[in-house]
Design a protein around this motif. Structure first.
Motif, PDB file in Angstrom:
ATOM      1  N   LEU A 117       0.854  -1.188   0.000  1.00 24.38           N
ATOM      2  CA  LEU A 117       0.000   0.000   0.000  1.00 24.38           C
ATOM      3  C   LEU A 117       0.891   1.239   0.000  1.00 24.38           C
ATOM      4  O   LEU A 117       1.776   1.371   0.843  1.00 24.38           O
ATOM      5  N   VAL A 118       0.648   2.148  -0.950  1.00 20.67           N
ATOM      6  CA  VAL A 118       1.464   3.361  -1.085  1.00 20.67           C
ATOM      7  C   VAL A 118       0.547   4.573  -1.168  1.00 20.67           C
ATOM      8  O   VAL A 118      -0.345   4.637  -2.019  1.00 20.67           O
ATOM      9  N   GLY A 119       0.773   5.547  -0.293  1.00 17.51           N
ATOM     10  CA  GLY A 119       0.056   6.813  -0.339  1.00 17.51           C
ATOM     11  C   GLY A 119       1.003   7.949  -0.696  1.00 17.51           C
ATOM     12  O   GLY A 119       2.223   7.796  -0.654  1.00 17.51           O
ATOM     13  N   ARG A 120       0.433   9.083  -1.052  1.00 17.85           N
ATOM     14  CA  ARG A 120       1.239  10.246  -1.434  1.00 17.85           C
ATOM     15  C   ARG A 120       0.550  11.517  -0.944  1.00 17.85           C
ATOM     16  O   ARG A 120      -0.675  11.649  -1.019  1.00 17.85           O
ATOM     17  N   SER A 121       1.325  12.454  -0.437  1.00 21.03           N
ATOM     18  CA  SER A 121       0.796  13.771  -0.068  1.00 21.03           C
ATOM     19  C   SER A 121       0.672  14.630  -1.320  1.00 21.03           C
ATOM     20  O   SER A 121       1.638  14.764  -2.076  1.00 21.03           O
ATOM     21  N   CYS A 122      -0.504  15.218  -1.528  1.00 15.88           N
ATOM     22  CA  CYS A 122      -0.722  16.126  -2.657  1.00 15.88           C
ATOM     23  C   CYS A 122      -1.428  17.384  -2.165  1.00 15.88           C
ATOM     24  O   CYS A 122      -2.080  17.375  -1.119  1.00 15.88           O
ATOM     25  N   HIS A 123      -1.285  18.433  -2.945  1.00 17.44           N
ATOM     26  CA  HIS A 123      -1.844  19.713  -2.547  1.00 17.44           C
ATOM     27  C   HIS A 123      -2.572  20.432  -3.675  1.00 17.44           C
ATOM     28  O   HIS A 123      -3.254  21.427  -3.435  1.00 17.44           O
ATOM     29  N   ASP A 124      -2.401  19.953  -4.898  1.00 19.62           N
ATOM     30  CA  ASP A 124      -3.037  20.624  -6.036  1.00 19.62           C
ATOM     31  C   ASP A 124      -3.163  19.640  -7.203  1.00 19.62           C
ATOM     32  O   ASP A 124      -2.691  18.498  -7.144  1.00 19.62           O
ATOM     33  N   ALA A 125      -3.770  20.114  -8.274  1.00 24.76           N
ATOM     34  CA  ALA A 125      -4.023  19.254  -9.429  1.00 24.76           C
ATOM     35  C   ALA A 125      -2.732  18.821 -10.111  1.00 24.76           C
ATOM     36  O   ALA A 125      -2.637  17.700 -10.628  1.00 24.76           O
ATOM     37  N   ALA A 126      -1.721  19.695 -10.115  1.00 26.14           N
ATOM     38  CA  ALA A 126      -0.455  19.338 -10.759  1.00 26.14           C
ATOM     39  C   ALA A 126       0.190  18.139 -10.076  1.00 26.14           C
ATOM     40  O   ALA A 126       0.743  17.252 -10.740  1.00 26.14           O
ATOM     41  N   GLU A 127       0.116  18.103  -8.755  1.00 27.77           N
ATOM     42  CA  GLU A 127       0.686  16.964  -8.029  1.00 27.77           C
ATOM     43  C   GLU A 127      -0.142  15.702  -8.247  1.00 27.77           C
ATOM     44  O   GLU A 127       0.415  14.596  -8.325  1.00 27.77           O
ATOM     45  N   LEU A 128      -1.440  15.846  -8.359  1.00 27.49           N
ATOM     46  CA  LEU A 128      -2.269  14.683  -8.683  1.00 27.49           C
ATOM     47  C   LEU A 128      -1.912  14.126 -10.066  1.00 27.49           C
ATOM     48  O   LEU A 128      -1.932  12.910 -10.277  1.00 27.49           O
ATOM     49  N   ASP A 129      -1.560  15.008 -10.987  1.00 28.45           N
ATOM     50  CA  ASP A 129      -1.220  14.573 -12.342  1.00 28.45           C
ATOM     51  C   ASP A 129       0.067  13.748 -12.379  1.00 28.45           C
ATOM     52  O   ASP A 129       0.285  12.983 -13.330  1.00 28.45           O
ATOM     53  N   ARG A 130       0.909  13.896 -11.354  1.00 28.69           N
ATOM     54  CA  ARG A 130       2.189  13.177 -11.336  1.00 28.69           C
ATOM     55  C   ARG A 130       2.055  11.753 -10.797  1.00 28.69           C
ATOM     56  O   ARG A 130       3.002  10.974 -10.848  1.00 28.69           O
ATOM     57  N   LEU A 131       0.896  11.399 -10.293  1.00 29.09           N
ATOM     58  CA  LEU A 131       0.716  10.084  -9.696  1.00 29.09           C
ATOM     59  C   LEU A 131       0.901   8.985 -10.736  1.00 29.09           C
ATOM     60  O   LEU A 131       0.538   9.144 -11.896  1.00 29.09           O
ATOM     61  N   THR A 132       1.454   7.864 -10.272  1.00 32.04           N
ATOM     62  CA  THR A 132       1.645   6.726 -11.164  1.00 32.04           C
ATOM     63  C   THR A 132       0.950   5.493 -10.589  1.00 32.04           C
ATOM     64  O   THR A 132      -0.157   5.165 -10.989  1.00 32.04           O
ATOM     65  N   SER A 133       1.587   4.839  -9.624  1.00 33.93           N
ATOM     66  CA  SER A 133       1.015   3.600  -9.082  1.00 33.93           C
ATOM     67  C   SER A 133       0.568   3.734  -7.632  1.00 33.93           C
ATOM     68  O   SER A 133       0.323   2.734  -6.961  1.00 33.93           O
ATOM     69  N   GLU A 134       0.434   4.963  -7.134  1.00 33.01           N
ATOM     70  CA  GLU A 134      -0.022   5.169  -5.757  1.00 33.01           C
ATOM     71  C   GLU A 134      -1.441   4.648  -5.578  1.00 33.01           C
ATOM     72  O   GLU A 134      -2.239   4.619  -6.514  1.00 33.01           O
ATOM     73  N   ASP A 135      -1.755   4.248  -4.347  1.00 33.30           N
ATOM     74  CA  ASP A 135      -3.073   3.700  -4.048  1.00 33.30           C
ATOM     75  C   ASP A 135      -4.054   4.736  -3.514  1.00 33.30           C
ATOM     76  O   ASP A 135      -5.267   4.569  -3.648  1.00 33.30           O
ATOM     77  N   TYR A 136      -3.546   5.783  -2.876  1.00 36.82           N
ATOM     78  CA  TYR A 136      -4.403   6.837  -2.326  1.00 36.82           C
ATOM     79  C   TYR A 136      -3.553   8.089  -2.137  1.00 36.82           C
ATOM     80  O   TYR A 136      -2.310   8.038  -2.235  1.00 36.82           O
TER      81      TYR A 136
END
Length: 201
Positions: A91-110
């Protein structure tokens, strides 16, 4: 997948020893905990992770470790800055703060999206997304979202659910609580009730 109230640790803000605070939150219904404490030496973090896993295992809960090192477990939560692509874990999560960071996601789960509201934990951090901003980002996120930042009340938790969040990540509300079990139970009940009534007129 993380859901409901997800507790982030901060031993500097905790009113009691960290393991006691987490145990109280678990008694109040929390089943997901993110171990931060990244300033500790690795050996101390490993020991703390083992203690927290023991608390969570009794109720079928899960410990997520902040950073790429799972400290012997399977779940990690990564900062927005990297690494990219994320390491492979259960299970892998990532901290995001805006749409640009969401666009960088690859295989994260949440992801966590923050800050939803002004937060005493990181004063001046932001600007806050607000519930409307959270809703807009949830709509474009490719993975489930945990709302993070200044979520301290039942009403705020309900608003985050209404905006589409799969959970609410809380730090100060639990760490600084005189009664973490009561606060956890209040947030858990509010979250569950909001899920039950979501979409109803």
């Amino acid at each position: 997948m993380p859901s409901g109230p997800v507790v982030l640790t901060d031993r500097w803000q905790a009113r009691r020893p960290l393991v006691e605070v987490v145990a109280a939150a678990v008694a109040g219904g929390v089943r997901w905990v993110v171990l931060r404490e990244k300033d500790l030496p690795r050996a101390e973090r490993v020991a703390l992770a083992a203690d927290l896993r023991a608390v969570l295992t009794e109720t079928g809960g899960t410990l997520i470790v902040a950073g790429p090192d799972p400290l012997g477990g399977d779940a990690v939560h990564l900062p927005a800055a990297g690494p990219y692509p994320p390491p492979r874990h259960t299970l892998v999560g990532r901290s995001c703060h805006d749409a640009a960071e969401l666009d960088r996601l690859t295989s994260e789960d949440y992801v966590t999206l923050s800050p939803v509201h002004p937060t005493r934990t990181k004063p001046g951090y932001g600007p806050p997304l607000g519930v409307a901003g959270l809703r807009r980002l949830v709509a474009v996120s490719p993975v489930p979202v945990l709302a993070l930042g200044g979520v301290e009340t039942a009403a705020q938790a309900r608003d985050c659910v209404a905006a589409g969040a799969a959970g609410v990540a809380v730090l100060g509300a639990i760490m600084r609580a005189p009664d973490p079990a009561h606060t956890a139970a209040t947030l858990t009940h509010a979250f569950d009730r909001a899920l039950t009534t979501k979409g109803q007129p």
